[in-house]
Structure formats: structure tokens, C-alpha cells
Design a protein around this motif. Structure first.
Motif, PDB file in Angstrom:
ATOM      1  N   ASN A 146      80.788  36.113 -48.841  1.00  0.00           N
ATOM      2  CA  ASN A 146      81.368  37.295 -48.192  1.00  0.00           C
ATOM      3  C   ASN A 146      81.877  37.057 -46.778  1.00  0.00           C
ATOM      4  O   ASN A 146      81.935  37.989 -45.969  1.00  0.00           O
ATOM      5  CB  ASN A 146      80.389  38.467 -48.213  1.00  0.00           C
ATOM      6  N   SER A 147      82.199  35.817 -46.466  1.00  0.00           N
ATOM      7  CA  SER A 147      82.839  35.526 -45.189  1.00  0.00           C
ATOM      8  C   SER A 147      83.827  34.380 -45.389  1.00  0.00           C
ATOM      9  O   SER A 147      83.802  33.688 -46.394  1.00  0.00           O
ATOM     10  CB  SER A 147      81.805  35.176 -44.112  1.00  0.00           C
ATOM     11  N   VAL A 148      84.674  34.209 -44.410  1.00  0.00           N
ATOM     12  CA  VAL A 148      85.673  33.147 -44.481  1.00  0.00           C
ATOM     13  C   VAL A 148      85.098  31.890 -43.847  1.00  0.00           C
ATOM     14  O   VAL A 148      84.513  31.930 -42.770  1.00  0.00           O
ATOM     15  CB  VAL A 148      86.972  33.572 -43.771  1.00  0.00           C
ATOM     16  N   GLN A 149      85.289  30.797 -44.552  1.00  0.00           N
ATOM     17  CA  GLN A 149      84.845  29.494 -44.068  1.00  0.00           C
ATOM     18  C   GLN A 149      86.082  28.641 -43.795  1.00  0.00           C
ATOM     19  O   GLN A 149      87.032  28.654 -44.576  1.00  0.00           O
ATOM     20  CB  GLN A 149      83.987  28.827 -45.132  1.00  0.00           C
ATOM     21  N   ARG A 150      86.066  27.902 -42.684  1.00  0.00           N
ATOM     22  CA  ARG A 150      87.175  27.011 -42.350  1.00  0.00           C
ATOM     23  C   ARG A 150      86.644  25.600 -42.157  1.00  0.00           C
ATOM     24  O   ARG A 150      85.645  25.396 -41.466  1.00  0.00           O
ATOM     25  CB  ARG A 150      87.868  27.472 -41.072  1.00  0.00           C
ATOM     26  N   ILE A 151      87.340  24.648 -42.770  1.00  0.00           N
ATOM     27  CA  ILE A 151      87.040  23.239 -42.555  1.00  0.00           C
ATOM     28  C   ILE A 151      88.339  22.568 -42.115  1.00  0.00           C
ATOM     29  O   ILE A 151      89.381  22.736 -42.760  1.00  0.00           O
ATOM     30  CB  ILE A 151      86.502  22.546 -43.828  1.00  0.00           C
ATOM     31  N   ASN A 152      88.286  21.827 -41.022  1.00  0.00           N
ATOM     32  CA  ASN A 152      89.448  21.103 -40.519  1.00  0.00           C
ATOM     33  C   ASN A 152      89.472  19.703 -41.125  1.00  0.00           C
ATOM     34  O   ASN A 152      88.433  19.053 -41.245  1.00  0.00           O
ATOM     35  CB  ASN A 152      89.412  21.019 -39.000  1.00  0.00           C
ATOM     36  N   TYR A 153      90.679  19.269 -41.495  1.00  0.00           N
ATOM     37  CA  TYR A 153      90.881  17.959 -42.108  1.00  0.00           C
ATOM     38  C   TYR A 153      91.978  17.209 -41.364  1.00  0.00           C
ATOM     39  O   TYR A 153      92.841  17.812 -40.731  1.00  0.00           O
ATOM     40  CB  TYR A 153      91.339  18.103 -43.565  1.00  0.00           C
ATOM     41  N   VAL A 154      91.956  15.893 -41.516  1.00  0.00           N
ATOM     42  CA  VAL A 154      93.037  15.046 -41.027  1.00  0.00           C
ATOM     43  C   VAL A 154      93.470  14.128 -42.168  1.00  0.00           C
ATOM     44  O   VAL A 154      92.632  13.637 -42.936  1.00  0.00           O
ATOM     45  CB  VAL A 154      92.637  14.241 -39.770  1.00  0.00           C
ATOM     46  N   TYR A 155      94.780  13.957 -42.289  1.00  0.00           N
ATOM     47  CA  TYR A 155      95.335  12.990 -43.239  1.00  0.00           C
ATOM     48  C   TYR A 155      95.884  11.832 -42.411  1.00  0.00           C
ATOM     49  O   TYR A 155      96.706  12.044 -41.517  1.00  0.00           O
ATOM     50  CB  TYR A 155      96.465  13.596 -44.076  1.00  0.00           C
ATOM     51  N   CYS A 156      95.423  10.629 -42.723  1.00  0.00           N
ATOM     52  CA  CYS A 156      95.910   9.430 -42.044  1.00  0.00           C
ATOM     53  C   CYS A 156      96.712   8.593 -43.036  1.00  0.00           C
ATOM     54  O   CYS A 156      96.160   8.175 -44.063  1.00  0.00           O
ATOM     55  CB  CYS A 156      94.756   8.594 -41.495  1.00  0.00           C
ATOM     56  N   PRO A 157      97.994   8.343 -42.751  1.00  0.00           N
ATOM     57  CA  PRO A 157      98.810   7.557 -43.684  1.00  0.00           C
ATOM     58  C   PRO A 157      98.251   6.160 -43.940  1.00  0.00           C
ATOM     59  O   PRO A 157      98.416   5.623 -45.028  1.00  0.00           O
ATOM     60  CB  PRO A 157     100.174   7.472 -42.992  1.00  0.00           C
ATOM     61  N   SER A 158      97.571   5.591 -42.973  1.00  0.00           N
ATOM     62  CA  SER A 158      97.057   4.228 -43.140  1.00  0.00           C
ATOM     63  C   SER A 158      95.954   4.139 -44.196  1.00  0.00           C
ATOM     64  O   SER A 158      95.817   3.118 -44.858  1.00  0.00           O
ATOM     65  CB  SER A 158      96.543   3.683 -41.810  1.00  0.00           C
ATOM     66  N   ILE A 159      95.176   5.212 -44.366  1.00  0.00           N
ATOM     67  CA  ILE A 159      94.110   5.186 -45.380  1.00  0.00           C
ATOM     68  C   ILE A 159      94.414   6.090 -46.579  1.00  0.00           C
ATOM     69  O   ILE A 159      93.668   6.103 -47.546  1.00  0.00           O
ATOM     70  CB  ILE A 159      92.731   5.537 -44.775  1.00  0.00           C
ATOM     71  N   LYS A 160      95.497   6.858 -46.491  1.00  0.00           N
ATOM     72  CA  LYS A 160      95.967   7.709 -47.586  1.00  0.00           C
ATOM     73  C   LYS A 160      94.894   8.648 -48.113  1.00  0.00           C
ATOM     74  O   LYS A 160      94.756   8.837 -49.318  1.00  0.00           O
ATOM     75  CB  LYS A 160      96.534   6.851 -48.725  1.00  0.00           C
ATOM     76  N   GLN A 161      94.161   9.269 -47.184  1.00  0.00           N
ATOM     77  CA  GLN A 161      93.113  10.209 -47.573  1.00  0.00           C
ATOM     78  C   GLN A 161      93.095  11.394 -46.630  1.00  0.00           C
ATOM     79  O   GLN A 161      93.443  11.287 -45.456  1.00  0.00           O
ATOM     80  CB  GLN A 161      91.745   9.539 -47.542  1.00  0.00           C
ATOM     81  N   LEU A 162      92.660  12.501 -47.158  1.00  0.00           N
ATOM     82  CA  LEU A 162      92.432  13.719 -46.394  1.00  0.00           C
ATOM     83  C   LEU A 162      90.939  13.766 -46.104  1.00  0.00           C
ATOM     84  O   LEU A 162      90.127  13.886 -47.019  1.00  0.00           O
ATOM     85  CB  LEU A 162      92.880  14.923 -47.229  1.00  0.00           C
ATOM     86  N   LYS A 163      90.575  13.635 -44.828  1.00  0.00           N
ATOM     87  CA  LYS A 163      89.167  13.538 -44.430  1.00  0.00           C
ATOM     88  C   LYS A 163      88.756  14.736 -43.583  1.00  0.00           C
ATOM     89  O   LYS A 163      89.509  15.159 -42.702  1.00  0.00           O
ATOM     90  CB  LYS A 163      88.942  12.267 -43.593  1.00  0.00           C
ATOM     91  N   PRO A 164      87.543  15.276 -43.823  1.00  0.00           N
ATOM     92  CA  PRO A 164      87.064  16.386 -42.982  1.00  0.00           C
ATOM     93  C   PRO A 164      86.828  15.919 -41.546  1.00  0.00           C
ATOM     94  O   PRO A 164      86.423  14.785 -41.305  1.00  0.00           O
ATOM     95  CB  PRO A 164      85.761  16.815 -43.650  1.00  0.00           C
ATOM     96  N   LEU A 165      87.088  16.826 -40.600  1.00  0.00           N
ATOM     97  CA  LEU A 165      86.897  16.535 -39.184  1.00  0.00           C
ATOM     98  C   LEU A 165      85.588  17.089 -38.630  1.00  0.00           C
ATOM     99  O   LEU A 165      85.389  17.107 -37.438  1.00  0.00           O
ATOM    100  CB  LEU A 165      88.052  17.114 -38.361  1.00  0.00           C
ATOM    101  N   GLY A 166      84.739  17.565 -39.483  1.00  0.00           N
ATOM    102  CA  GLY A 166      83.468  18.139 -39.029  1.00  0.00           C
ATOM    103  C   GLY A 166      82.931  19.069 -40.075  1.00  0.00           C
ATOM    104  O   GLY A 166      83.370  19.074 -41.221  1.00  0.00           O
ATOM    105  N   ASN A 167      81.971  19.867 -39.664  1.00  0.00           N
ATOM    106  CA  ASN A 167      81.338  20.810 -40.573  1.00  0.00           C
ATOM    107  C   ASN A 167      82.136  22.102 -40.693  1.00  0.00           C
ATOM    108  O   ASN A 167      82.985  22.405 -39.862  1.00  0.00           O
ATOM    109  CB  ASN A 167      79.921  21.130 -40.084  1.00  0.00           C
ATOM    110  N   ALA A 168      81.808  22.879 -41.700  1.00  0.00           N
ATOM    111  CA  ALA A 168      82.463  24.167 -41.918  1.00  0.00           C
ATOM    112  C   ALA A 168      82.109  25.135 -40.799  1.00  0.00           C
ATOM    113  O   ALA A 168      80.995  25.123 -40.274  1.00  0.00           O
ATOM    114  CB  ALA A 168      82.028  24.741 -43.261  1.00  0.00           C
ATOM    115  N   GLU A 169      83.095  25.962 -40.451  1.00  0.00           N
ATOM    116  CA  GLU A 169      82.884  27.050 -39.499  1.00  0.00           C
ATOM    117  C   GLU A 169      82.998  28.349 -40.273  1.00  0.00           C
ATOM    118  O   GLU A 169      83.884  28.515 -41.102  1.00  0.00           O
ATOM    119  CB  GLU A 169      83.964  27.044 -38.426  1.00  0.00           C
ATOM    120  N   TYR A 170      82.111  29.293 -39.986  1.00  0.00           N
ATOM    121  CA  TYR A 170      82.203  30.623 -40.595  1.00  0.00           C
ATOM    122  C   TYR A 170      82.850  31.557 -39.595  1.00  0.00           C
ATOM    123  O   TYR A 170      82.456  31.625 -38.432  1.00  0.00           O
ATOM    124  CB  TYR A 170      80.826  31.119 -41.015  1.00  0.00           C
ATOM    125  N   LEU A 171      83.871  32.274 -40.043  1.00  0.00           N
ATOM    126  CA  LEU A 171      84.656  33.134 -39.143  1.00  0.00           C
ATOM    127  C   LEU A 171      84.270  34.591 -39.302  1.00  0.00           C
ATOM    128  O   LEU A 171      83.770  35.020 -40.282  1.00  0.00           O
ATOM    129  CB  LEU A 171      86.133  32.942 -39.452  1.00  0.00           C
TER     130      LEU A 171
END
Length: 171
Positions: A146-171
């Protein structure tokens, strides 16, 4: 579409973008050109594996058969997400994405993405807030307990992966 499928879909689209379209970064095109290429790659990767009547669209300003109106706190106008995955003419909304070439995770688009998730029942919201030659950064929003969760990611072309930048934040 489950969360892992969403991450995989976007990872593949970023892989295509960074393999085929470096000229977009070198020539400093507008964000619409980048969003357009991502939409092509998203549809290409989506079609063979998922629901056939769902579509990737750009700047789509309809909800059912009517105009997609903004959040009630905005008095006039309509909204048209930069990229979305949905079933046209129905309210089956999978993801809503806003794109900026160079911003931060808490830009004005983050409020629009959050509103779309809460009010229009999108399964996922994405705020792609940084797309440059070295990397792409995206915040992914979901409903969780019942709340919105946000997770930040980074995509690096050198490793071709979408990686989380930390833990989830609840808004």
C-alpha cells in the motif's frame, strides 16, 4: 510482467541502444530521439515473449477512448508519457516511463511517474533521468504494501547490466 522480466526487458533495450546508437550521444540529440530508439528496442524484445495485444507507445495521450488527464492537482492540460507499455483503448497499464537526458532522481518527472502508478494503476513506473554515453540511470517505482517503492538503477555499457544503486525507498 513480473519485476525480473521488466529488468531484463530494459537491460536488453539498453544493450541495443548502446551497441547501435552511440551517434545519438555524440551528436547531442534531443531526448525524444533516445526515447524513440528505446521504444523500438523495447517492442522488439517484448513482442516474442509477452502478451500480443500490448504495445509500446510514445507520447500516448489517451486513456481508454478519452484524453489522459493529469493528476487533479494540475488544473489543465493532459499527460503523454514519453514511453509506455499498455493495451490500447483499455486501462491495462504495464509501465509508464518519463525520459530526461541529464537530471537527477528527484526531478519533476518523478512526481508524474508516482502519480501514474498510484492513480492509473500502472504496474511499474520508470523515471529514466540520466542517459549519457557513459551510463543510464533510472528509478523504478512499484506498489508494495500500500505504498510506492522506488529503487534507483544504473546501466553501464561496459558490463551490459542494470544494477541497483542501493536499497528501496518507500515514498
Amino acid at each position: 510482467m513480473n519485476y525480473d522480466e521488466l529488468i531484463s526487458l530494459w537491460t536488453k533495450a539498453f544493450n541495443w541502444l548502446y551497441e547501435k546508437d552511440l551517434a545519438l550521444f555524440e551528436t547531442n540529440v534531443q531526448e525524444r530521439a533516445i526515447a524513440g530508439r528505446l521504444a523500438i528496442y523495447l517492442q522488439y524484445e517484448f513482442d516474442p515473449h509477452f502478451e500480443k495485444n500490448a504495445c509500446i507507445d510514445l507520447e500516448y495521450n489517451r486513456e481508454g477512448n478519452g484524453v489522459k488527464r493529469p493528476h487533479p492537482r494540475v488544473e489543465e492540460g493532459w499527460i503523454a508519457p514519453d514511453i509506455l507499455l499498455h493495451v490500447r483503448k483499455k486501462k491495462e497499464n504495464i509501465f509508464y516511463c518519463e525520459v530526461k537526458k541529464k537530471s537527477d532522481a528527484k526531478n519533476a518527472d518523478s512526481a508524474r511517474v508516482n502519480d501514474a502508478l498510484v492513480e492509473r494503476k500502472y504496474q511499474y513506473g520508470l523515471n529514466l533521468y540520466y542517459v549519457r554515453v557513459d551510463c543510464a540511470k533510472v528509478s523504478i517505482y512499484t506498489w508494495n504494501d500500500n505504498s510506492v517503492q522506488r529503487i534507483n538503477y544504473v546501466y553501464c555499457p561496459s558490463i551490459k547490466q542494470l544494477k541497483p544503486l542501493g536499497n528501496a525507498e518507500y515514498l
